[in-house]
Scaffold this motif. Structure first.
Motif, PDB file in Angstrom:
ATOM      1  N   ASN A   1      33.983 -18.245  48.648  1.00 34.61           N
ATOM      2  CA  ASN A   1      34.189 -19.495  49.377  1.00 34.61           C
ATOM      3  C   ASN A   1      33.270 -19.591  50.595  1.00 34.61           C
ATOM      4  OD1 ASN A   1      36.202 -20.285  47.600  1.00 34.61           O
ATOM      5  ND2 ASN A   1      37.844 -19.402  48.835  1.00 34.61           N
ATOM      6  N   LEU A   2      33.096 -18.463  51.293  1.00 29.93           N
ATOM      7  CA  LEU A   2      32.227 -18.464  52.471  1.00 29.93           C
ATOM      8  C   LEU A   2      30.780 -18.735  52.079  1.00 29.93           C
ATOM      9  CD1 LEU A   2      31.724 -17.990  55.472  1.00 29.93           C
ATOM     10  CD2 LEU A   2      31.613 -15.528  55.004  1.00 29.93           C
ATOM     11  N   ARG A   3      30.321 -18.118  51.005  1.00 29.81           N
ATOM     12  CA  ARG A   3      28.957 -18.366  50.538  1.00 29.81           C
ATOM     13  C   ARG A   3      28.750 -19.838  50.213  1.00 29.81           C
ATOM     14  NH1 ARG A   3      28.644 -13.288  46.340  1.00 29.81           N
ATOM     15  NH2 ARG A   3      27.559 -11.787  47.693  1.00 29.81           N
ATOM     16  N   ARG A   4      29.712 -20.424  49.539  1.00 23.89           N
ATOM     17  CA  ARG A   4      29.596 -21.834  49.167  1.00 23.89           C
ATOM     18  C   ARG A   4      29.495 -22.726  50.404  1.00 23.89           C
ATOM     19  NH1 ARG A   4      34.128 -22.451  47.070  1.00 23.89           N
ATOM     20  NH2 ARG A   4      35.127 -23.804  48.597  1.00 23.89           N
ATOM     21  N   ARG A   5      30.324 -22.445  51.401  1.00 20.98           N
ATOM     22  CA  ARG A   5      30.313 -23.263  52.610  1.00 20.98           C
ATOM     23  C   ARG A   5      28.995 -23.113  53.376  1.00 20.98           C
ATOM     24  NH1 ARG A   5      35.514 -25.180  53.103  1.00 20.98           N
ATOM     25  NH2 ARG A   5      37.173 -23.867  52.234  1.00 20.98           N
ATOM     26  N   LEU A   6      28.448 -21.905  53.389  1.00 22.89           N
ATOM     27  CA  LEU A   6      27.170 -21.686  54.068  1.00 22.89           C
ATOM     28  C   LEU A   6      26.038 -22.410  53.351  1.00 22.89           C
ATOM     29  CD1 LEU A   6      27.486 -17.887  54.956  1.00 22.89           C
ATOM     30  CD2 LEU A   6      27.557 -19.810  56.548  1.00 22.89           C
ATOM     31  N   ARG A   7      26.051 -22.347  52.012  1.00 15.56           N
ATOM     32  CA  ARG A   7      25.007 -23.058  51.258  1.00 15.56           C
ATOM     33  C   ARG A   7      25.118 -24.563  51.475  1.00 15.56           C
ATOM     34  NH1 ARG A   7      26.293 -19.292  47.113  1.00 15.56           N
ATOM     35  NH2 ARG A   7      27.582 -20.862  46.098  1.00 15.56           N
ATOM     36  N   GLU A   8      26.356 -25.078  51.446  1.00 17.24           N
ATOM     37  CA  GLU A   8      26.553 -26.510  51.630  1.00 17.24           C
ATOM     38  C   GLU A   8      26.090 -26.969  53.011  1.00 17.24           C
ATOM     39  OE1 GLU A   8      30.706 -26.921  50.889  1.00 17.24           O
ATOM     40  OE2 GLU A   8      30.488 -27.027  48.701  1.00 17.24           O
ATOM     41  N   ALA A   9      26.157 -26.051  53.992  1.00 20.38           N
ATOM     42  CA  ALA A   9      25.737 -26.388  55.353  1.00 20.38           C
ATOM     43  C   ALA A   9      24.242 -26.229  55.562  1.00 20.38           C
ATOM     44  CB  ALA A   9      26.505 -25.528  56.356  1.00 20.38           C
ATOM     45  N   GLY A  10      23.522 -25.721  54.538  1.00 17.82           N
ATOM     46  CA  GLY A  10      22.071 -25.644  54.620  1.00 17.82           C
ATOM     47  C   GLY A  10      21.486 -24.272  54.830  1.00 17.82           C
ATOM     48  N   MET A  11      22.282 -23.201  54.698  1.00 17.69           N
ATOM     49  CA  MET A  11      21.718 -21.866  54.875  1.00 17.69           C
ATOM     50  C   MET A  11      20.804 -21.520  53.716  1.00 17.69           C
ATOM     51  SD  MET A  11      23.540 -18.139  55.417  1.00 17.69           S
ATOM     52  CE  MET A  11      23.565 -18.298  57.191  1.00 17.69           C
ATOM     53  N   GLN A  12      19.678 -20.865  54.039  1.00 17.53           N
ATOM     54  CA  GLN A  12      18.751 -20.394  53.028  1.00 17.53           C
ATOM     55  C   GLN A  12      19.272 -19.063  52.479  1.00 17.53           C
ATOM     56  OE1 GLN A  12      16.034 -22.271  52.181  1.00 17.53           O
ATOM     57  NE2 GLN A  12      16.802 -23.776  53.646  1.00 17.53           N
ATOM     58  N   GLY A  13      19.614 -19.010  51.202  1.00 13.58           N
ATOM     59  CA  GLY A  13      20.163 -17.791  50.607  1.00 13.58           C
ATOM     60  C   GLY A  13      21.656 -17.693  50.846  1.00 13.58           C
ATOM     61  N   ASP A  14      22.271 -16.634  50.325  1.00 16.67           N
ATOM     62  CA  ASP A  14      23.717 -16.480  50.425  1.00 16.67           C
ATOM     63  C   ASP A  14      24.161 -15.912  51.769  1.00 16.67           C
ATOM     64  OD1 ASP A  14      24.250 -17.470  47.913  1.00 16.67           O
ATOM     65  OD2 ASP A  14      24.067 -15.522  46.936  1.00 16.67           O
ATOM     66  N   GLY A  15      23.342 -15.091  52.399  1.00 14.96           N
ATOM     67  CA  GLY A  15      23.756 -14.450  53.640  1.00 14.96           C
ATOM     68  C   GLY A  15      24.596 -13.217  53.387  1.00 14.96           C
ATOM     69  N   VAL A  16      25.665 -13.374  52.606  1.00 12.17           N
ATOM     70  CA  VAL A  16      26.551 -12.253  52.313  1.00 12.17           C
ATOM     71  C   VAL A  16      26.076 -11.570  51.032  1.00 12.17           C
ATOM     72  CG1 VAL A  16      28.921 -11.514  51.944  1.00 12.17           C
ATOM     73  CG2 VAL A  16      28.453 -13.519  53.369  1.00 12.17           C
ATOM     74  N   ARG A  17      25.710 -10.314  51.145  1.00 10.66           N
ATOM     75  CA  ARG A  17      25.159  -9.569  50.016  1.00 10.66           C
ATOM     76  C   ARG A  17      26.221  -8.655  49.405  1.00 10.66           C
ATOM     77  NH1 ARG A  17      21.064  -4.515  50.601  1.00 10.66           N
ATOM     78  NH2 ARG A  17      20.739  -4.059  48.399  1.00 10.66           N
ATOM     79  N   SER A  18      26.302  -8.644  48.083  1.00  5.38           N
ATOM     80  CA  SER A  18      27.218  -7.748  47.371  1.00  5.38           C
ATOM     81  C   SER A  18      26.570  -6.380  47.185  1.00  5.38           C
ATOM     82  CB  SER A  18      27.582  -8.322  45.995  1.00  5.38           C
ATOM     83  OG  SER A  18      28.250  -9.555  46.124  1.00  5.38           O
ATOM     84  N   ILE A  19      27.297  -5.338  47.532  1.00  2.83           N
ATOM     85  CA  ILE A  19      26.841  -3.959  47.323  1.00  2.83           C
ATOM     86  C   ILE A  19      27.701  -3.381  46.201  1.00  2.83           C
ATOM     87  CG2 ILE A  19      26.358  -1.737  48.391  1.00  2.83           C
ATOM     88  CD1 ILE A  19      24.893  -4.111  49.674  1.00  2.83           C
ATOM     89  N   TYR A  20      27.113  -3.223  45.040  1.00  5.12           N
ATOM     90  CA  TYR A  20      27.870  -2.849  43.844  1.00  5.12           C
ATOM     91  C   TYR A  20      28.678  -1.573  44.063  1.00  5.12           C
ATOM     92  CZ  TYR A  20      29.031  -1.709  39.026  1.00  5.12           C
ATOM     93  OH  TYR A  20      29.717  -1.390  37.885  1.00  5.12           O
ATOM     94  N   GLY A  21      29.963  -1.668  43.767  1.00  7.47           N
ATOM     95  CA  GLY A  21      30.843  -0.519  43.860  1.00  7.47           C
ATOM     96  C   GLY A  21      31.268  -0.151  45.268  1.00  7.47           C
ATOM     97  N   VAL A  22      30.776  -0.901  46.274  1.00  7.24           N
ATOM     98  CA  VAL A  22      31.105  -0.558  47.664  1.00  7.24           C
ATOM     99  C   VAL A  22      31.772  -1.731  48.372  1.00  7.24           C
ATOM    100  CG1 VAL A  22      30.213   0.247  49.879  1.00  7.24           C
ATOM    101  CG2 VAL A  22      29.163   1.039  47.744  1.00  7.24           C
TER     102      VAL A  22
END
Length: 238
Positions: free
Chosen positions: A202-223
């Protein structure tokens, strides 16, 4: 003169009243700061790029571009502290809400000594890392529990706000889901760690809708997750 202040600290005074600008510069110089002066809103960004000041003292009512527009323009590309100056009482609530990305405000008529004191306070907070976290145009308003991207308020839930505040406070740090949960819920409710995944989406979606370039929040697999600073491209809607 106060020689304890680094002489390299420059304040850009943006004020269309020559006498008031001269008084402010005299007081700033007496306190040990350097300063430059711009009176026309259309010339501010060129001066800002050329001088690279440590702080901008920015009047709202200017010929050409007004102070609100200029503050947004500065904030879209820089974290340099901005103190807004206004003679309009109706502007105060907006400035207090930091909706334009300002760090502080003063209202006319004011004491020049008070302005210099505000300059020193804001610079100390900024230098010591005690300002609200601000990265790549993102601003966290702790007192109002709100977040802004390039001066625009983000429509976040309370949990999403706490998630963004936590991640943004330590860019590059990898947080486990359990660690994030400890920051998201103050009542220690029992939830699964996968609840974090939903909040991140949800946070990623709101940031993209507000105009942020990229997701900002990165997934670290398994962590878990970390906050990666996106490129500092200006908001195309600015």
């Amino acid at each position: 003169m106060n020689t304890s202040i680094d002489a390299a600290i420059e304040v850009l005074v943006v004020e269309d009243e020559p006498r008031l600008a001269a008084v402010l510069r005299d007081y700033l110089h007496a306190a040990g700061y350097r300063s430059d002066w711009v009176a026309d809103g259309n010339q501010v960004m060129a001066a800002f790029h050329a001088r690279r000041p440590a702080l901008v003292l920015l009047d709202i009512m200017l010929p050409g571009r007004d102070g609100v527009e200029l503050c947004r323009a500065i904030r879209a590309e820089s974290d340099v502290p901005v103190i807004m100056v206004t003679a309009r009482v109706e502007e105060i609530d907006r400035l207090l809400g930091l909706e334009v990305g300002a760090d502080d405000y003063v209202c006319k008529p004011f004491s020049p000594k008070e302005v210099v004191a505000r300059v020193g306070t804001v610079l100390r907070r900024y230098r010591h890392g005690q300002t609200e976290p601000r990265q790549a145009g993102l601003v966290i308003d702790e007192t109002g529990n709100r977040a802004f991207l390039h001066g625009r308020v983000l429509d976040l839930t309370a949990v999403e706000f706490r998630l963004l505040r936590t991640l943004l406070g330590s860019p590059g740090r990898v947080w486990s889901r359990e660690q994030l949960l400890n920051h998201l819920y103050s009542d220690h409710r029992v939830v699964t760690d996968r609840t974090v995944d939903s909040h991140v989406r949800n946070l990623r979606r709101r940031l993209r809708e507000a105009g942020m370039q990229g997701d900002g929040v990165r997934s670290i697999y398994g962590v878990g997750y970390s906050f990666e600073l996106p490129s500092r491209e200006p908001d195309p809607r600015s």
